[in-house]
Scaffold this active site. Sequence first.
Site, mmCIF file in Angstrom:
data_model
loop_
_atom_site.group_PDB
_atom_site.id
_atom_site.type_symbol
_atom_site.label_atom_id
_atom_site.label_comp_id
_atom_site.label_asym_id
_atom_site.label_seq_id
_atom_site.Cartn_x
_atom_site.Cartn_y
_atom_site.Cartn_z
ATOM 1 N N LYS A 1 34.880 50.427 30.537
ATOM 2 C CA LYS A 1 35.957 50.716 29.575
ATOM 3 C C LYS A 1 35.501 50.693 28.126
ATOM 4 O O LYS A 1 36.257 51.101 27.233
ATOM 5 C CB LYS A 1 37.113 49.704 29.782
ATOM 6 C CG LYS A 1 36.821 48.285 29.339
ATOM 7 C CD LYS A 1 38.020 47.364 29.584
ATOM 8 C CE LYS A 1 37.746 45.975 29.078
ATOM 9 N NZ LYS A 1 38.820 45.010 29.415
ATOM 10 N N HIS B 1 28.442 35.821 24.797
ATOM 11 C CA HIS B 1 29.453 36.868 24.724
ATOM 12 C C HIS B 1 29.382 37.435 23.305
ATOM 13 O O HIS B 1 29.070 36.719 22.363
ATOM 14 C CB HIS B 1 30.844 36.296 24.997
ATOM 15 C CG HIS B 1 31.867 37.347 25.297
ATOM 16 N ND1 HIS B 1 32.346 38.227 24.355
ATOM 17 C CD2 HIS B 1 32.489 37.671 26.458
ATOM 18 C CE1 HIS B 1 33.223 39.045 24.927
ATOM 19 N NE2 HIS B 1 33.332 38.729 26.201
ATOM 20 N N LYS C 1 41.071 36.016 35.095
ATOM 21 C CA LYS C 1 42.150 36.810 34.506
ATOM 22 C C LYS C 1 43.484 36.341 35.115
ATOM 23 O O LYS C 1 43.458 35.963 36.297
ATOM 24 C CB LYS C 1 41.956 38.299 34.791
ATOM 25 C CG LYS C 1 40.645 38.877 34.280
ATOM 26 C CD LYS C 1 40.658 39.170 32.793
ATOM 27 C CE LYS C 1 39.300 39.687 32.342
ATOM 28 N NZ LYS C 1 39.254 39.961 30.892
ATOM 29 N N ASP D 1 37.215 33.480 29.899
ATOM 30 C CA ASP D 1 37.269 34.661 29.050
ATOM 31 C C ASP D 1 36.893 34.252 27.617
ATOM 32 O O ASP D 1 36.892 33.063 27.287
ATOM 33 C CB ASP D 1 38.653 35.313 29.088
ATOM 34 C CG ASP D 1 38.524 36.828 29.171
ATOM 35 O OD1 ASP D 1 39.326 37.469 29.872
ATOM 36 O OD2 ASP D 1 37.566 37.355 28.561
ATOM 37 N N GLU D 2 36.557 35.230 26.794
ATOM 38 C CA GLU D 2 36.022 34.914 25.463
ATOM 39 C C GLU D 2 37.027 34.199 24.571
ATOM 40 O O GLU D 2 36.640 33.509 23.614
ATOM 41 C CB GLU D 2 35.506 36.180 24.769
ATOM 42 C CG GLU D 2 36.562 37.128 24.242
ATOM 43 C CD GLU D 2 37.148 38.039 25.310
ATOM 44 O OE1 GLU D 2 38.132 38.733 25.031
ATOM 45 O OE2 GLU D 2 36.651 38.000 26.468
ATOM 46 N N LYS E 1 33.356 32.934 35.061
ATOM 47 C CA LYS E 1 33.325 32.547 33.649
ATOM 48 C C LYS E 1 34.715 32.541 33.012
ATOM 49 O O LYS E 1 35.630 33.211 33.482
ATOM 50 C CB LYS E 1 32.411 33.465 32.830
ATOM 51 C CG LYS E 1 32.907 34.874 32.607
ATOM 52 C CD LYS E 1 31.937 35.709 31.798
ATOM 53 C CE LYS E 1 32.106 35.604 30.309
ATOM 54 N NZ LYS E 1 33.387 36.139 29.824
#
Length: 408
Positions: A304, A264, A148, A176-177, A174
């Site tokens: 979340k 994912h 991130k 991110d998508e 990993k």
Amino acid sequence: MKYLDFVDLKYKRRETDMICSFEVEPDGISLEEAAGGVAAESSVGTWTELTTEKPYVKHLAARVFKLEGHTAKIAYPIDLFEPGNMPNILSSVAGNVFGLKALKNLRLTDIDIPDILVKGFKGPKFGIEGIRKLLKVPERPLVGTIIKPKLGLKTRDHACVAYEAWIGGCDIVKDDENLSSQRFNPFEDRIVQTLESRDKAESETGERKVYMANITAETKMMLKRAEYVLDHGGEYVMVDILTCGFSALQTLRNQNLNLVIHAHRAGHAAFTKNPNHGIAMQVIAKIARIIGVDQLHVGTVVGKMSETKQEVLENINALKTKMHGLKTVMPVASGGLHPQLVPSLMANFGRDFVIQAGGGIHGHTNGTAAGATAMRQAVDASLNGIALEDYAKTHSELYVALKLWTPS
Ligand code: CAP
Ligand code: MG
């Protein structure tokens, strides 16, 4: 055949039938006719009788063989499907039916694909056992992070953040998508530099470390990127299986590369979230397992995202239950996770899962490495039945994390 001709509550399901469970909410017709309509439109039928119908087509008709409340169980004869072709199977049972005016809502809640069809697919190459062997982590939950911010970091910074996470205690880092090969972080440079960070972290910590590179792209490009990861010493790839599609996923798995496939599910909630309509996530989980992913996001209950406890447990079960000799798939808990949530995660997941946190690691006041350490400390405490607050008295990274993220 009319819709009601597809209802046969005396029908005995055959071992070779595919069985689908639907929640059916009719709009202006009887429940029986609506259920028959689902069976018709997802097999051989349409809204009216046909003059072109041949008697030999009848044996292909799907049958509603159980109707309890709004739950319809439908049996699909195997000859309806082309073996080894998942998009074909889904174009029948999860195709047009969701759009019928005669249905207010329709939800595909479960699928049972027979052994003879499952054999047409590769299934997971590594599964939980293979992943544990690869990482040399026999028992505890795996700890992973997502780099991130999701996008924008330059390659050098990406590789540095990855190094910090591994040094701090992450097993897995990993992409991110939505990171693929954008100008600010081109794929090939990222692979080379991030795997260098991995090697450095491995030699400094003595622990096995893995990098899940996002290869999501047009299918040929995706295969090229998978080969690139392999050629540069990578052991994992990640794929956005829904935006890529099951055809591309099958193509990748059928290469049988020596790579762990992390799936994912970006986009899933568009059809899994509404409890009355769409496709339940456990159906997607079974499909992904049959095609052959090794890891899959399943929700968290406490994070979340909106999944209920029942849904998450169903998803986990779809990955781990006995299924025609297929290997199990490692469940991944991700989305709004931080150390304080580890005990409740382990209460629902047990030990065979990946705890994956982005903000919950890179948001730590003392930085990424401390964030990763705090997550490992939370896992160690939970494995030993020690309350986090007590463990935090002698583990400062965890102490800071609890202060930061424990709701007041
Ligand atoms: C989590 C995440 C994951 C979601 C996917 C994100 O980041 O990277 O993609 O968990 O959802 O982009 O939101 P944080 P799911 O740890 O910072 O929340 O696992 O439900 O498919
Ligand atoms: Mg993400």
